[in-house]
Design a protein around this motif. Structure first.
Motif, PDB file in Angstrom:
ATOM      1  N   GLY A 196     -29.054  16.622  15.660  1.00  0.00           N
ATOM      2  CA  GLY A 196     -30.429  17.019  15.944  1.00  0.00           C
ATOM      3  C   GLY A 196     -31.441  15.928  15.689  1.00  0.00           C
ATOM      4  N   VAL A 197     -32.706  16.343  15.702  1.00  0.00           N
ATOM      5  CA  VAL A 197     -33.820  15.441  15.411  1.00  0.00           C
ATOM      6  C   VAL A 197     -34.892  16.205  14.642  1.00  0.00           C
ATOM      7  N   TYR A 198     -35.619  15.461  13.818  1.00  0.00           N
ATOM      8  CA  TYR A 198     -36.820  15.968  13.176  1.00  0.00           C
ATOM      9  C   TYR A 198     -38.006  15.320  13.853  1.00  0.00           C
ATOM     10  N   SER A 199     -39.020  16.096  14.192  1.00  0.00           N
ATOM     11  CA  SER A 199     -40.281  15.549  14.689  1.00  0.00           C
ATOM     12  C   SER A 199     -41.138  15.225  13.477  1.00  0.00           C
ATOM     13  N   MET A 200     -41.570  13.975  13.400  1.00  0.00           N
ATOM     14  CA  MET A 200     -42.322  13.477  12.257  1.00  0.00           C
ATOM     15  C   MET A 200     -43.684  12.976  12.723  1.00  0.00           C
ATOM     16  N   VAL A 201     -44.659  13.008  11.812  1.00  0.00           N
ATOM     17  CA  VAL A 201     -45.981  12.442  12.065  1.00  0.00           C
ATOM     18  C   VAL A 201     -46.307  11.535  10.890  1.00  0.00           C
ATOM     19  N   ASP A 202     -46.698  10.286  11.181  1.00  0.00           N
ATOM     20  CA  ASP A 202     -47.053   9.381  10.088  1.00  0.00           C
ATOM     21  C   ASP A 202     -48.543   9.477   9.770  1.00  0.00           C
ATOM     22  N   ASP A 203     -48.972   8.712   8.792  1.00  0.00           N
ATOM     23  CA  ASP A 203     -50.353   8.746   8.314  1.00  0.00           C
ATOM     24  C   ASP A 203     -51.368   8.321   9.373  1.00  0.00           C
ATOM     25  N   PHE A 204     -50.895   7.634  10.416  1.00  0.00           N
ATOM     26  CA  PHE A 204     -51.781   7.152  11.468  1.00  0.00           C
ATOM     27  C   PHE A 204     -51.825   8.113  12.659  1.00  0.00           C
ATOM     28  N   GLN A 259     -43.703  11.037   0.697  1.00  0.00           N
ATOM     29  CA  GLN A 259     -44.399   9.798   0.347  1.00  0.00           C
ATOM     30  C   GLN A 259     -43.456   8.598   0.489  1.00  0.00           C
ATOM     31  N   PRO A 260     -44.000   7.387   0.649  1.00  0.00           N
ATOM     32  CA  PRO A 260     -43.165   6.186   0.732  1.00  0.00           C
ATOM     33  C   PRO A 260     -42.246   6.075  -0.490  1.00  0.00           C
ATOM     34  N   GLY A 261     -40.966   5.826  -0.234  1.00  0.00           N
ATOM     35  CA  GLY A 261     -39.987   5.681  -1.305  1.00  0.00           C
ATOM     36  C   GLY A 261     -39.478   6.994  -1.866  1.00  0.00           C
ATOM     37  N   ASP A 262     -40.048   8.117  -1.447  1.00  0.00           N
ATOM     38  CA  ASP A 262     -39.619   9.428  -1.938  1.00  0.00           C
ATOM     39  C   ASP A 262     -38.671  10.088  -0.942  1.00  0.00           C
ATOM     40  N   SER A 263     -38.083  11.182  -1.382  1.00  0.00           N
ATOM     41  CA  SER A 263     -37.190  11.933  -0.500  1.00  0.00           C
ATOM     42  C   SER A 263     -37.504  13.420  -0.620  1.00  0.00           C
ATOM     43  N   TYR A 264     -37.007  14.150   0.349  1.00  0.00           N
ATOM     44  CA  TYR A 264     -37.121  15.606   0.385  1.00  0.00           C
ATOM     45  C   TYR A 264     -35.728  16.146   0.680  1.00  0.00           C
ATOM     46  N   TYR A 272     -25.113  23.341   4.578  1.00  0.00           N
ATOM     47  CA  TYR A 272     -25.294  21.889   4.635  1.00  0.00           C
ATOM     48  C   TYR A 272     -26.513  21.504   3.811  1.00  0.00           C
ATOM     49  N   GLN A 273     -26.350  20.433   3.071  1.00  0.00           N
ATOM     50  CA  GLN A 273     -27.407  19.872   2.233  1.00  0.00           C
ATOM     51  C   GLN A 273     -27.971  18.665   2.964  1.00  0.00           C
ATOM     52  N   VAL A 274     -29.304  18.609   3.101  1.00  0.00           N
ATOM     53  CA  VAL A 274     -29.965  17.515   3.811  1.00  0.00           C
ATOM     54  C   VAL A 274     -30.888  16.776   2.851  1.00  0.00           C
ATOM     55  N   GLU A 275     -30.837  15.453   2.901  1.00  0.00           N
ATOM     56  CA  GLU A 275     -31.784  14.613   2.175  1.00  0.00           C
ATOM     57  C   GLU A 275     -32.478  13.722   3.195  1.00  0.00           C
ATOM     58  N   ILE A 276     -33.810  13.684   3.144  1.00  0.00           N
ATOM     59  CA  ILE A 276     -34.612  12.851   4.045  1.00  0.00           C
ATOM     60  C   ILE A 276     -35.366  11.856   3.175  1.00  0.00           C
ATOM     61  N   LEU A 277     -35.108  10.582   3.376  1.00  0.00           N
ATOM     62  CA  LEU A 277     -35.690   9.505   2.566  1.00  0.00           C
ATOM     63  C   LEU A 277     -36.671   8.713   3.412  1.00  0.00           C
ATOM     64  N   ASN A 278     -37.875   8.505   2.883  1.00  0.00           N
ATOM     65  CA  ASN A 278     -38.906   7.758   3.597  1.00  0.00           C
ATOM     66  C   ASN A 278     -38.940   6.315   3.087  1.00  0.00           C
ATOM     67  N   LEU A 279     -38.455   5.386   3.908  1.00  0.00           N
ATOM     68  CA  LEU A 279     -38.475   3.963   3.562  1.00  0.00           C
ATOM     69  C   LEU A 279     -39.647   3.236   4.204  1.00  0.00           C
ATOM     70  N   THR A 280     -40.573   3.975   4.820  1.00  0.00           N
ATOM     71  CA  THR A 280     -41.725   3.359   5.481  1.00  0.00           C
ATOM     72  C   THR A 280     -42.843   3.140   4.458  1.00  0.00           C
ATOM     73  N   PRO A 281     -43.863   2.350   4.813  1.00  0.00           N
ATOM     74  CA  PRO A 281     -44.965   2.117   3.869  1.00  0.00           C
ATOM     75  C   PRO A 281     -46.030   3.215   3.853  1.00  0.00           C
ATOM     76  N   SER A 282     -45.863   4.282   4.658  1.00  0.00           N
ATOM     77  CA  SER A 282     -46.872   5.342   4.671  1.00  0.00           C
ATOM     78  C   SER A 282     -46.215   6.715   4.595  1.00  0.00           C
ATOM     79  N   PRO A 283     -46.981   7.713   4.166  1.00  0.00           N
ATOM     80  CA  PRO A 283     -46.445   9.079   4.129  1.00  0.00           C
ATOM     81  C   PRO A 283     -46.082   9.555   5.534  1.00  0.00           C
ATOM     82  N   VAL A 284     -45.072  10.414   5.620  1.00  0.00           N
ATOM     83  CA  VAL A 284     -44.692  11.051   6.881  1.00  0.00           C
ATOM     84  C   VAL A 284     -44.550  12.547   6.632  1.00  0.00           C
TER      85      VAL A 284
END
Length: 135
Positions: free
Chosen positions: A104-112, A82-87, A38-50
């Motif tokens: 499933g779920v991914y545990s994420m931490v934002d810049d704050f 980064q904001p607007g980027d994907s992994y 399986y191929q996964v793409e994670i896109l960050n549409l938030t204003p801060s890095p995660v």
């Protein structure tokens, strides 16, 4: 390899897309082993890095056998997106049946320093042309 459609979920500005593929060449149905990538793409549409710090998968086969997989990051990494980027990354799983599902779920931490979970969409693992049992 037989690709299926993409599955997508969005949580708090994090979009997760998954595209599973059946790997006939690595599967051995006579031995009770079916394999998918399986191929996964994670896109960050938030204003801060995660940062993706952990994952939790629930894998269910056609007999209802459930396996839970937990661990730090994905494929040995804990990427910061980064904001607007994907992994993107690729991984795989095998089942003892020709049909199943993953979610499933991914545990994420934002810049704050806020920790949150981003949903991984439920997706089917089905042998092309085979009988779908779960989904």
């Amino acid at each position: 390899m037989y690709e299926s459609r993409a599955y997508e979920a969005e949580t708090d500005g994090i979009v997760v897309r998954v595209r599973p593929s059946y790997l006939a060449g690595q599967s051995d149905p006579d031995a009770g082993r079916w394999v998918w990538a399986y191929q996964v793409e994670i896109l960050n549409l938030t204003p801060s890095p995660v940062q993706l710090v952990a994952r939790r998968w629930t894998i269910t086969d056609a007999r209802g056998h459930v396996e839970e997989v937990r661990g730090p990051g994905v494929v040995g990494e804990q990427p910061t997106i980064q904001p607007g980027d994907s992994y993107s990354y690729a991984s795989g799983t095998s089942l003892g049946t020709g049909s199943g599902s993953m979610v499933g779920v991914y545990s994420m931490v934002d810049d704050f320093g806020r920790t949150f979970e981003a949903n991984i969409p439920a997706f089917s693992l089905d042998v092309p042309g085979g009988r779908r049992v779960l989904n």
